[in-house]
Design an enzyme around this catalytic site. Structure first.
Site, PDB file in Angstrom:
ATOM      1  N   GLU B 141      66.491  21.295  25.564  1.00  0.00           N
ATOM      2  CA  GLU B 141      65.927  21.598  26.874  1.00  0.00           C
ATOM      3  C   GLU B 141      66.841  20.993  27.940  1.00  0.00           C
ATOM      4  O   GLU B 141      67.849  20.303  27.799  1.00  0.00           O
ATOM      5  CB  GLU B 141      64.708  20.492  26.964  1.00  0.00           C
ATOM      6  CG  GLU B 141      63.707  21.100  25.816  1.00  0.00           C
ATOM      7  CD  GLU B 141      62.487  20.271  25.761  1.00  0.00           C
ATOM      8  OE1 GLU B 141      62.170  19.499  26.557  1.00  0.00           O
ATOM      9  OE2 GLU B 141      61.343  20.906  25.008  1.00  0.00           O
ATOM     10  N   ARG B 251      75.661  24.532  12.015  1.00  0.00           N
ATOM     11  CA  ARG B 251      76.965  23.754  12.063  1.00  0.00           C
ATOM     12  C   ARG B 251      77.933  23.972  10.891  1.00  0.00           C
ATOM     13  O   ARG B 251      79.402  23.995  10.968  1.00  0.00           O
ATOM     14  CB  ARG B 251      76.749  22.078  11.977  1.00  0.00           C
ATOM     15  CG  ARG B 251      76.225  21.698  13.069  1.00  0.00           C
ATOM     16  CD  ARG B 251      75.582  20.207  12.913  1.00  0.00           C
ATOM     17  NE  ARG B 251      74.809  19.740  14.301  1.00  0.00           N
ATOM     18  CZ  ARG B 251      74.029  18.714  14.509  1.00  0.00           C
ATOM     19  NH1 ARG B 251      73.722  18.052  13.271  1.00  0.00           N
ATOM     20  NH2 ARG B 251      73.310  18.445  15.655  1.00  0.00           N
ATOM     21  N   GLU B 371      75.482  22.792  19.237  1.00  0.00           N
ATOM     22  CA  GLU B 371      75.159  22.438  18.017  1.00  0.00           C
ATOM     23  C   GLU B 371      75.620  20.836  17.597  1.00  0.00           C
ATOM     24  O   GLU B 371      76.175  20.695  16.262  1.00  0.00           O
ATOM     25  CB  GLU B 371      75.566  23.317  16.822  1.00  0.00           C
ATOM     26  CG  GLU B 371      75.451  24.711  16.970  1.00  0.00           C
ATOM     27  CD  GLU B 371      73.849  25.283  17.091  1.00  0.00           C
ATOM     28  OE1 GLU B 371      73.124  24.178  16.781  1.00  0.00           O
ATOM     29  OE2 GLU B 371      73.725  26.107  17.456  1.00  0.00           O
TER      30      GLU B 371
END
Lengths: 249, 392
Positions: B141, B251, B371
């Site tokens: 966010e 990842r 990530e």
């Protein structure tokens, strides 16, 4: 439709070739091998024919165990069956290859036998036409477009400076030329499926060879260029050399 | 005909000998695809800031979306080495193209498979595998990046479903996605929702002005009293752990992907330094250049070995998320260093779009950050080896 595609394994086109000590073969150390790029076109054409007409595609290679790699690549592209005609010796000429292929193919009565127009290692350009002769069926090679409708074969082939349209009938031998299609990338599905496809191995029927390689040599090193520095004073000398030495005018 | 053989990657430690024929074949087919379909067009798309959408059906035909999933859901059942090699080859082309595939596979198909109901799996997975649907993943966010647990996007239970309110940011594929995996708090607990494109109250405007990952779509997801039916809640999630499990997948793909980026920069710099003549000899003959090349090839080799063993751990079910952090952190760092060195070795030519270096150098800035930032992975490793958290 019974479709056969003949495949061969060749040194990767980026390989820097070295001649072995015997001077009769190349030094295989560090050489990586690929499916002959023209055979890749033949496999693609075989798969397209199968997709259009049904049937199955059998990839056949004549050679040593190493040639299984060529069949595996054909499997990964989507060929259904694979056969290795195992040569007792790594030294074989175009006739030996053709004779063995024809002996095996003849009783199968295929509708079509596809080849690359040549393999990029020895550049003999002989095998498709020899096999067709031994099978007693027509051959069209250097084909850039192929259409088969109701047993009638229409092929477009490259000729010097133009194109030629040739018609014939099945069964037939076709030699594929660059431009005939755009070979598919083996996808993950066919790569995974290829694992479980067995390669049938059969013994060679002929090993005689009608020709023998006596010596191999690398091309001479490229001579360095000649630079003319005196402007228009050099023109007549340049013209003379182009005419007498380079023989291009 | 395919240009097989023109690009060989980097294999200083004969790592190919550890790969199966099948793993090599999968890598090579993606390598050829990237050489022929991605590299020739990608600079233009990067300049124009467009994602090359025409690649989606081609990648789907190759079978590289969700390829580790079982066949019945559109997957190929391949192992994690082959998956990693796919990511490596895609990122050699462009990080944006690799990101597309990473998101589709690791952040969309994986959670639907792992946390979704059987109906949800059947509805979405085969279409996502075929590229008939595109997915995105909304966790980050505007005010909650490294700390996703603080998210303020909320779900409220209403008759027949839920109402979502909030916003997500930095969402790859957002604007072009047919389905978004959205994480929101329901009574304080993190839950995962499947939000279909066109749902009332859901918009996904594209993020403008990016100087990195320009050939990739990045978006904001905005939910304003957005009604989600009951059947679009993924039933098998367990709080924040679930989206973090997805990030572990992503990842893992990045750790492999950036090796491809580093290889492309290294190969470009090596070839350039062998052909560029200064002071009467190739610049590859100068010690400063050789030091850079030695660093590059060594770090690429180390990164390959990290990933190889990581894949083995993943395939045997022993991989821990902290081990993924190590590979993601290390490999992004060295890829960034290698891209920077390559740029320097190419001198002024390094800034031109004639070479891939500057695009890769710009892209790695995003990849090192998304990530899990480099810093967060450092703290995850620090916490893991000391038992003391520096951030919670």
């Amino acid at each position: 439709m019974k479709i056969i595609v003949c495949v061969s394994l060749v040194p990767d086109s980026t390989t820097k070739v070295k001649i072995s000590d015997s001077k009769k073969s190349i030094d295989e150390n560090g050489v990586s091998y690929i499916l002959n790029p023209y055979d890749e076109l033949a496999v693609e054409e075989a798969l397209k024919l199968k997709e259009k007409n049904g049937g199955d595609v059998t990839a056949i290679s004549f050679g040593t165990d190493k040639s299984k790699e060529a069949i595996k690549k054909a499997f990964q592209m989507g060929a259904d069956k694979g056969v290795l005609i195992k040569s007792g010796s790594p030294d074989f000429d175009s006739y030996t290859v053709s004779k063995n292929l024809a002996d095996f193919i003849k009783p199968l009565n295929p509708d079509i036998v596809l080849f690359g127009k040549q393999s990029i290692d020895f550049d003999g350009l002989l095998v498709p036409s020899m096999v067709s002769e031994l099978l007693g069926i027509p051959c069209i090679s250097v084909v850039v477009k192929l259409d088969i409708t109701d047993g009638k074969v229409t092929a477009e082939r490259e000729v010097e400076g133009g194109k030629e349209i040739v018609e014939s009938t099945l069964p037939i031998v076709i030699g594929a030329q660059k431009g005939i299609n755009d070979p598919r990338y083996p996808n993950l599905k066919s790569i995974m499926a290829a694992k479980s496809k067995p390669i049938e191995e059969i013994a060679a029927t002929y090993s005689g060879n009608k020709t023998e390689i006596t010596e191999m040599n690398l091309p001479p090193a490229k001579a360095s260029g000649k630079i003319f520095v005196n402007g228009k004073d050099d023109v007549s000398e340049l013209v003379r050399l182009l005419r007498e030495e380079a023989k291009v005018i | 005909m395919q240009t097989v053989g023109t690009y060989k990657g980097v294999d200083y430690y004969a790592i190919d000998d550890m790969l199966t024929d099948e793993e090599k074949s999968i890598r090579d087919t993606v390598r050829d695809f990237v050489s022929e379909e991605v590299i020739p067009i990608i600079e233009e798309y990067n300049q124009e800031m467009h994602f090359p959408m025409q690649l989606v059906p081609k990648m789907a035909e190759l079978g590289i979306f969700g390829p580790t999933l079982p066949v019945e859901y559109g997957g190929m059942g391949i192992n994690n080495i082959a998956y990693g090699l796919i990511m490596q080859e895609l990122e050699r082309g462009d990080s944006g193209v690799r990101s597309f595939a990473s998101v589709q596979s690791g952040l969309v198909m994986y959670p639907i498979y792992e946390f979704g109901s059987e109906d949800q799996r059947k509805k979405y997975l085969p279409k996502l595998a075929k590229g008939e649907m595109i997915g995105c993943f909304g966790l980050t966010e505007p005010d909650f990046g490294s700390n996703p647990g603080g998210m303020i996007t909320k779900a409220e239970k209403v008759d027949g479903g839920y109402v979502l309110n909030g916003a997500k940011m930095w969402i790859t594929n957002g604007t072009i996605a047919d389905v978004a995996i959205v994480w929101a708090k329901l009574d304080g607990k993190v839950k995962g929702f499947l939000v279909d494109k066109g749902t009332k109250g859901y918009t996904a405007p594209e993020t403008k002005g990016k100087l990195s990952l320009r050939a990739s779509v990045t978006s904001e997801l905005v939910f304003s009293d957005c009604f989600i039916p009951d059947e679009n809640l993924m039933p098998n999630t367990s709080g924040l752990k679930s989206p973090l499990m997805c990030l572990t997948q992503a990842r893992y793909g990045i750790a492999w992907g950036v090796i491809g980026l580093a290889m492309e920069c290294y190969n470009t710099a090596l070839n350039y330094s062998l052909s560029r003549i200064q002071f009467g000899k190739p610049i590859a003959g100068f010690q400063i250049t050789q030091e850079k090349l030695a660093y590059m090839v060594t770090e690429i080799t180390k990164a390959q070995l990290l990933c190889y063993q990581l894949a083995k751990l993943k395939d045997s079910g022993k991989m821990r998320p902290q081990q993924v952090s190590m590979a993601k952190r290390n490999n992004c760092e060295i890829a960034k260093n290698i891209a920077g060195m390559a740029r320097e070795m190419l001198g002024a030519n390094g800034i031109l779009d004639e070479y891939p270096i500057m695009r890769h150098q710009n892209n790695i800035e995003s990849v090192k950050t998304y990530e899990g930032t480099h810093e967060m992975h450092t703290l995850i490793l620090g916490q893991d080896v000391t038992g003391l958290s520096a951030f919670e």
